[in-house]
Design an enzyme around this catalytic site. Structure first.
Site, PDB file in Angstrom:
ATOM      1  N   GLY A  10       0.812  -1.221   0.000  1.00 48.83           N
ATOM      2  CA  GLY A  10       0.000   0.000   0.000  1.00 48.83           C
ATOM      3  C   GLY A  10       0.837   1.259   0.000  1.00 48.83           C
ATOM      4  N   VAL A  12       2.320   2.675   2.356  1.00 46.42           N
ATOM      5  CA  VAL A  12       3.550   2.568   3.134  1.00 46.42           C
ATOM      6  C   VAL A  12       4.464   1.487   2.557  1.00 46.42           C
ATOM      7  CG1 VAL A  12       4.478   1.891   5.381  1.00 46.42           C
ATOM      8  CG2 VAL A  12       2.587   3.492   5.247  1.00 46.42           C
ATOM      9  N   ARG A  38      -3.757  -4.574  -7.231  1.00 46.35           N
ATOM     10  CA  ARG A  38      -2.708  -3.680  -6.735  1.00 46.35           C
ATOM     11  C   ARG A  38      -1.322  -4.135  -7.209  1.00 46.35           C
ATOM     12  NH1 ARG A  38      -3.372  -0.759  -0.824  1.00 46.35           N
ATOM     13  NH2 ARG A  38      -3.506   1.264  -1.802  1.00 46.35           N
ATOM     14  N   PHE A 158       6.977   7.055   9.557  1.00 48.86           N
ATOM     15  CA  PHE A 158       6.570   8.445   9.794  1.00 48.86           C
ATOM     16  C   PHE A 158       6.388   9.243   8.503  1.00 48.86           C
ATOM     17  CE2 PHE A 158       8.822   7.114  13.667  1.00 48.86           C
ATOM     18  CZ  PHE A 158       7.866   7.421  14.633  1.00 48.86           C
ATOM     19  N   GLU A 161       2.134  11.478   3.127  1.00 52.37           N
ATOM     20  CA  GLU A 161       1.828  11.329   1.708  1.00 52.37           C
ATOM     21  C   GLU A 161       2.096  12.638   0.981  1.00 52.37           C
ATOM     22  OE1 GLU A 161      -1.933   9.348   1.080  1.00 52.37           O
ATOM     23  OE2 GLU A 161      -1.472   8.046   2.768  1.00 52.37           O
ATOM     24  N   ALA A 218       1.753   8.576  19.525  1.00 50.71           N
ATOM     25  CA  ALA A 218       1.968   9.885  20.160  1.00 50.71           C
ATOM     26  C   ALA A 218       2.332  10.937  19.112  1.00 50.71           C
ATOM     27  CB  ALA A 218       3.071   9.773  21.207  1.00 50.71           C
ATOM     28  N   CYS A 272      -4.779   8.305   8.774  1.00 53.94           N
ATOM     29  CA  CYS A 272      -4.236   7.907  10.079  1.00 53.94           C
ATOM     30  C   CYS A 272      -4.552   8.786  11.277  1.00 53.94           C
ATOM     31  CB  CYS A 272      -2.728   7.753   9.953  1.00 53.94           C
ATOM     32  SG  CYS A 272      -2.321   6.390   8.853  1.00 53.94           S
ATOM     33  N   PHE A 334      -7.192  14.543   0.447  1.00 54.41           N
ATOM     34  CA  PHE A 334      -7.078  15.073   1.818  1.00 54.41           C
ATOM     35  C   PHE A 334      -5.961  16.096   1.957  1.00 54.41           C
ATOM     36  CE2 PHE A 334      -3.468  13.224   4.220  1.00 54.41           C
ATOM     37  CZ  PHE A 334      -2.999  12.270   3.325  1.00 54.41           C
TER      38      PHE A 334
HETATM   39  P1  NAD Z   1      -3.029   0.436   2.489  1.00 57.11           P
HETATM   40  O1  NAD Z   1      -4.450   0.102   2.654  1.00 57.11           O
HETATM   41  O2  NAD Z   1      -2.618   1.366   1.397  1.00 57.11           O
HETATM   42  O3  NAD Z   1      -2.192  -0.921   2.255  1.00 57.11           O
HETATM   43  C1  NAD Z   1      -2.357  -2.080   3.001  1.00 57.11           C
HETATM   44  C2  NAD Z   1      -2.276  -3.273   2.045  1.00 57.11           C
HETATM   45  O4  NAD Z   1      -2.238  -4.470   2.822  1.00 57.11           O
HETATM   46  C3  NAD Z   1      -3.475  -3.411   1.113  1.00 57.11           C
HETATM   47  O5  NAD Z   1      -3.031  -3.374  -0.237  1.00 57.11           O
HETATM   48  C4  NAD Z   1      -4.084  -4.793   1.465  1.00 57.11           C
HETATM   49  O6  NAD Z   1      -4.588  -5.490   0.341  1.00 57.11           O
HETATM   50  C5  NAD Z   1      -2.865  -5.485   2.064  1.00 57.11           C
HETATM   51  N1  NAD Z   1      -3.203  -6.609   2.936  1.00 57.11           N
HETATM   52  C6  NAD Z   1      -4.104  -6.668   3.949  1.00 57.11           C
HETATM   53  N2  NAD Z   1      -4.074  -7.875   4.542  1.00 57.11           N
HETATM   54  C7  NAD Z   1      -3.121  -8.604   3.890  1.00 57.11           C
HETATM   55  C8  NAD Z   1      -2.610  -9.938   4.045  1.00 57.11           C
HETATM   56  N3  NAD Z   1      -3.064 -10.731   5.012  1.00 57.11           N
HETATM   57  N4  NAD Z   1      -1.650 -10.363   3.181  1.00 57.11           N
HETATM   58  C9  NAD Z   1      -1.182  -9.545   2.212  1.00 57.11           C
HETATM   59  N5  NAD Z   1      -1.610  -8.279   2.026  1.00 57.11           N
HETATM   60  C10 NAD Z   1      -2.570  -7.807   2.856  1.00 57.11           C
HETATM   61  O7  NAD Z   1      -2.503   0.969   3.890  1.00 57.11           O
HETATM   62  P2  NAD Z   1      -1.295   1.967   4.156  1.00 57.11           P
HETATM   63  O8  NAD Z   1      -1.724   3.380   3.990  1.00 57.11           O
HETATM   64  O9  NAD Z   1      -0.087   1.487   3.426  1.00 57.11           O
HETATM   65  O10 NAD Z   1      -1.105   1.759   5.718  1.00 57.11           O
HETATM   66  C11 NAD Z   1      -0.599   0.544   6.229  1.00 57.11           C
HETATM   67  C12 NAD Z   1      -0.250   0.769   7.687  1.00 57.11           C
HETATM   68  O11 NAD Z   1       0.744   1.786   7.804  1.00 57.11           O
HETATM   69  C13 NAD Z   1      -1.427   1.231   8.547  1.00 57.11           C
HETATM   70  O12 NAD Z   1      -1.292   0.657   9.820  1.00 57.11           O
HETATM   71  C14 NAD Z   1      -1.205   2.723   8.663  1.00 57.11           C
HETATM   72  O13 NAD Z   1      -1.727   3.242   9.868  1.00 57.11           O
HETATM   73  C15 NAD Z   1       0.292   2.843   8.658  1.00 57.11           C
HETATM   74  N6  NAD Z   1       0.831   4.107   8.137  1.00 57.11           N
HETATM   75  C16 NAD Z   1       0.293   4.685   7.035  1.00 57.11           C
HETATM   76  C17 NAD Z   1       0.853   5.865   6.525  1.00 57.11           C
HETATM   77  C18 NAD Z   1       0.298   6.549   5.295  1.00 57.11           C
HETATM   78  O14 NAD Z   1       0.752   7.624   4.974  1.00 57.11           O
HETATM   79  N7  NAD Z   1      -0.647   5.976   4.586  1.00 57.11           N
HETATM   80  C19 NAD Z   1       1.979   6.433   7.141  1.00 57.11           C
HETATM   81  C20 NAD Z   1       2.497   5.797   8.265  1.00 57.11           C
HETATM   82  C21 NAD Z   1       1.917   4.642   8.751  1.00 57.11           C
HETATM   83  C1  UGA Z   2       0.654  12.101   8.674  1.00 55.39           C
HETATM   84  C2  UGA Z   2       1.958  12.437   9.415  1.00 55.39           C
HETATM   85  O1  UGA Z   2       2.411  13.717   8.998  1.00 55.39           O
HETATM   86  C3  UGA Z   2       3.021  11.392   9.108  1.00 55.39           C
HETATM   87  O2  UGA Z   2       4.197  11.658   9.881  1.00 55.39           O
HETATM   88  C4  UGA Z   2       2.490  10.005   9.468  1.00 55.39           C
HETATM   89  O3  UGA Z   2       3.435   9.009   9.131  1.00 55.39           O
HETATM   90  C5  UGA Z   2       1.204   9.750   8.707  1.00 55.39           C
HETATM   91  O4  UGA Z   2       0.232  10.794   9.023  1.00 55.39           O
HETATM   92  C6  UGA Z   2       0.538   8.455   9.046  1.00 55.39           C
HETATM   93  O5  UGA Z   2       0.783   7.893  10.096  1.00 55.39           O
HETATM   94  O6  UGA Z   2      -0.275   8.070   8.218  1.00 55.39           O
HETATM   95  P1  UGA Z   2      -0.258  12.420   6.211  1.00 55.39           P
HETATM   96  O7  UGA Z   2      -1.570  12.108   6.837  1.00 55.39           O
HETATM   97  O8  UGA Z   2       0.137  11.661   4.995  1.00 55.39           O
HETATM   98  O9  UGA Z   2       0.908  12.192   7.285  1.00 55.39           O
HETATM   99  O10 UGA Z   2      -0.191  13.959   5.832  1.00 55.39           O
HETATM  100  P2  UGA Z   2       0.006  15.316   6.692  1.00 55.39           P
HETATM  101  O11 UGA Z   2       0.904  16.195   5.944  1.00 55.39           O
HETATM  102  O12 UGA Z   2       0.354  15.030   8.090  1.00 55.39           O
HETATM  103  O13 UGA Z   2      -1.456  15.959   6.631  1.00 55.39           O
HETATM  104  C7  UGA Z   2      -2.541  15.397   7.326  1.00 55.39           C
HETATM  105  C8  UGA Z   2      -3.738  16.321   7.249  1.00 55.39           C
HETATM  106  O14 UGA Z   2      -3.534  17.504   8.028  1.00 55.39           O
HETATM  107  C9  UGA Z   2      -4.042  16.810   5.828  1.00 55.39           C
HETATM  108  O15 UGA Z   2      -5.431  16.837   5.626  1.00 55.39           O
HETATM  109  C10 UGA Z   2      -3.458  18.209   5.815  1.00 55.39           C
HETATM  110  O16 UGA Z   2      -4.059  19.042   4.863  1.00 55.39           O
HETATM  111  C11 UGA Z   2      -3.770  18.648   7.229  1.00 55.39           C
HETATM  112  N1  UGA Z   2      -2.889  19.742   7.713  1.00 55.39           N
HETATM  113  C12 UGA Z   2      -1.550  19.556   7.813  1.00 55.39           C
HETATM  114  C13 UGA Z   2      -3.457  20.956   8.108  1.00 55.39           C
HETATM  115  O17 UGA Z   2      -4.682  21.130   8.038  1.00 55.39           O
HETATM  116  N2  UGA Z   2      -2.636  21.940   8.576  1.00 55.39           N
HETATM  117  C14 UGA Z   2      -1.287  21.778   8.685  1.00 55.39           C
HETATM  118  O18 UGA Z   2      -0.592  22.727   9.126  1.00 55.39           O
HETATM  119  C15 UGA Z   2      -0.727  20.548   8.283  1.00 55.39           C
END
Ligand code: NAD
Ligand code: UGA
Length: 480
Positions: A10, A12, A38, A158, A161, A218, A272, A334
């Site tokens: 995904g 991440v 995907r 951390f 996007e 946190a 998140c 977003f």
């Molecule tokens: P995502 O939905 O984009 O990707 C997750 C993927 O896992 C999906 O493609 C799904 O099909 C796959 N999956 C689920 N179960 C599975 C299994 N049993 N075997 C194989 N594949 C499987 O999610 P994401 O945004 O990449 O987030 C993943 C994790 O990372 C979440 O816990 C999220 O909180 C965390 N995270 C996300 C971000 C972000 O910016 N999106 C940043 C930091 C942390």
């Molecule tokens: C956020 C964190 O910044 C990452 O460090 C973390 O890894 C990630 O969540 C996660 O765990 O998924 P992300 O959600 O991708 O990252 O994007 P951000 O830049 O943090 O923005 C989040 C939301 O806050 C957006 O809707 C953005 O527009 C809004 N935002 C951000 C504000 O409204 N004001 C600001 O000053 C900054």
């Protein structure tokens, strides 16, 4: 050669593994997922996610030391280090529904690892999980281990996007949590060696497992709290004539506070912040800390308040009804530079306007009609499950059209709402847009991207979050 496998291709898993393979040519990296669509996209010219710089990295490494596959079991069995980066959505049913993290996908991945493993493995929590998850995962793995040793590490991600590749190439820190046993320390060293290919060692922090797990929740809670703090101030600014950008600038100049993450907005979105804070709230409640839970819950409440306030501003300014009126919505993602719409504030704002019977014309440079219709018709939290588990054919929402440019969206509209800060919205030909709109023509800027004074000179009535109000808006309450 060290072999890494990442379960979950995904937002991440894909970018993180692409950067590891770029920086560690001596490591073989396989990214696996249960979603064939995907994986096919990762193997094609059109990657499944839009992220600046990602294409170049994937093209450089794919076919060399980076591969994408649905053969989950084979790659897990062959690897030395298994990252788990699957979804951890908010539970929708049962104990903790609406708050706790749903670890179904994590647990099934852990059981599969235990099933197919034939050699010792380091299992890395990459997904964001509740503190103490490693303990549960350890139990699943060791109770099913057939004598194989598993070391569990927490290595939360951390990246944000839109800036994922630069965040990964130049992280503020990499966090690795592990057991304080000889095997635990060895596992930490092995993962540290991977990151040390490009991250300075003083930025690689090693902690115990629970500190690493909790630090991720946190960090997101602190970031979201800053946004809710500035958004709460934005309401007070509107009531007093202060300007939230000036206040944020003055406050952020204090080096103890710092300037980042103080942009007032229509509300934070993304997959998140809300999910992780709800999870934190639940953990506090389970640990008998209701005051701490209430404190963090307020961050979400202010975010919801901000979205409601924005909708109320629109409706009250437009003679207390938007029924039958065309409202152009500019931006649905977003944040800018991503096509991701998970928990975007646009969903709540659009639903609020539809609730008052507006006709919406939506334009976002990276989000298509199917996604927008899906988001507007999906139930809360359904979006965070793999696509094959989401409702099959969402009913299309009446009174919503999705168009491919801002001029079509705004033609004959009564009002414009800007919900994502895409750069192109700064430089539109607002004179042309004004000429083609119904009068009085309104702009509601939920991201403070337009030059309000310039637009007022053209003739628009402009609302900018947290800025001194137009005379038109002064006596119209934003809170019901
Ligand atoms: P995502 O939905 O984009 O990707 C997750 C993927 O896992 C999906 O493609 C799904 O099909 C796959 N999956 C689920 N179960 C599975 C299994 N049993 N075997 C194989 N594949 C499987 O999610 P994401 O945004 O990449 O987030 C993943 C994790 O990372 C979440 O816990 C999220 O909180 C965390 N995270 C996300 C971000 C972000 O910016 N999106 C940043 C930091 C942390
Ligand atoms: C956020 C964190 O910044 C990452 O460090 C973390 O890894 C990630 O969540 C996660 O765990 O998924 P992300 O959600 O991708 O990252 O994007 P951000 O830049 O943090 O923005 C989040 C939301 O806050 C957006 O809707 C953005 O527009 C809004 N935002 C951000 C504000 O409204 N004001 C600001 O000053 C900054």
């Amino acid at each position: 050669m060290v072999k890494i496998c990442c379960i979950g291709a995904g937002y991440v898993g894909g970018p993180t593994m692409a950067v590891i393979s770029l920086k560690c040519p001596n490591i073989q990296v396989a990214v696996v997922d249960i979603s064939t669509a995907r994986i096919n996209a990762w193997n094609s010219d059109t990657l499944p996610i839009y992220e600046p710089g990602l294409d170049e990295v994937v093209k450089k490494c794919r076919g060399k030391n980076l591969s994408f596959s649905t053969d989950v079991e084979k790659h897990v069995a062959e690897s030395d280090i298994v990252f788990v980066s699957v979804n951890t959505p908010t539970k929708t049913q049962g104990l903790g529904a609406g708050k706790a993290a749903d670890l179904t996908y994590w647990e099934s991945a852990a059981r599969m690892i235990a099933d197919v493993a034939k050699s010792n493995k380091i299992v890395v929590e990459k997904s964001t999980v509740p503190v103490k998850t490693a303990e549960a995962i350890e139990k699943i793995l060791t109770h099913n281990s057939k004598g194989i040793n598993f070391s569990i590490l927490s290595n939360p991600e951390f990246l944000a996007e839109g800036t994922a590749i630069s965040d990964l190439l130049n992280p503020d820190r990499v966090l690795i949590g592990g057991r304080e046993t000889p095997e635990g320390k060895k596992a930490i060293e092995a993962l540290r060696d991977v990151y040390a290919h490009w991250v300075p060692v003083d930025r690689i922090l090693c902690t115990n497992l629970w500190s690493a797990e909790l630090s991720k929740l946190a960090a997101n809670a602190f970031l979201a709290q800053r946004i809710s703090s500035v958004n709460a101030m934005s309401a007070l600014c509107e009531a007093t004539g202060a300007d939230v950008s000036q206040v944020a600038h003055a406050v952020g100049k204090d080096t103890r506070i710092g300037p980042k993450f103080l942009n007032a907005s229509v509300g934070f979105g993304g997959s998140c912040f809300q999910k992780d804070i709800l999870n934190l709230v639940y953990i506090c409640e389970c640990n008998g800390l209701p005051e701490v839970a209430t404190y963090w819950k307020q961050v979400i409440k202010v975010n919801d308040y901000q979205k409601t306030r924005f909708v109320n501003r629109i409706v009250s300014s437009m003679f207390n009804t938007v029924s039958g009126k065309k409202i152009a919505v500019l931006g649905f993602a977003f944040k800018k530079d991503t096509g991701d719409t998970r928990e975007t504030p646009a969903i709540d704002v659009c639903k609020g306007l539809i609730g008052d019977k507006a006709k919406l014309s939506i334009y976002d440079p990276q989000v298509n009609q199917d996604q927008i219709q899906r988001d507007l018709s999906m139930k809360k939290f359904d979006w965070d499950h793999p696509v094959h588990l989401q409702p099959m054919s969402p009913t299309s929402v009446k009174d919503v059209s999705v168009v491919w440019d801002a001029y079509t969206a705004t033609k004959d509209a009564h009002g414009i709402c800007i919900l994502t800060e895409w750069d192109e919205f700064k430089n539109l030909d607002y004179q042309k847009i004004f000429n083609d709109m119904q009068k009085p023509a309104f702009v509601f800027d939920g991201r403070n991207v337009v030059d309000a004074e310039k637009l007022r000179k053209i003739g628009f009535i402009v609302y900018s979050i947290g800025k001194p109000l137009d005379d038109w808006l002064k006596d119209m309450p934003a809170v019901a």
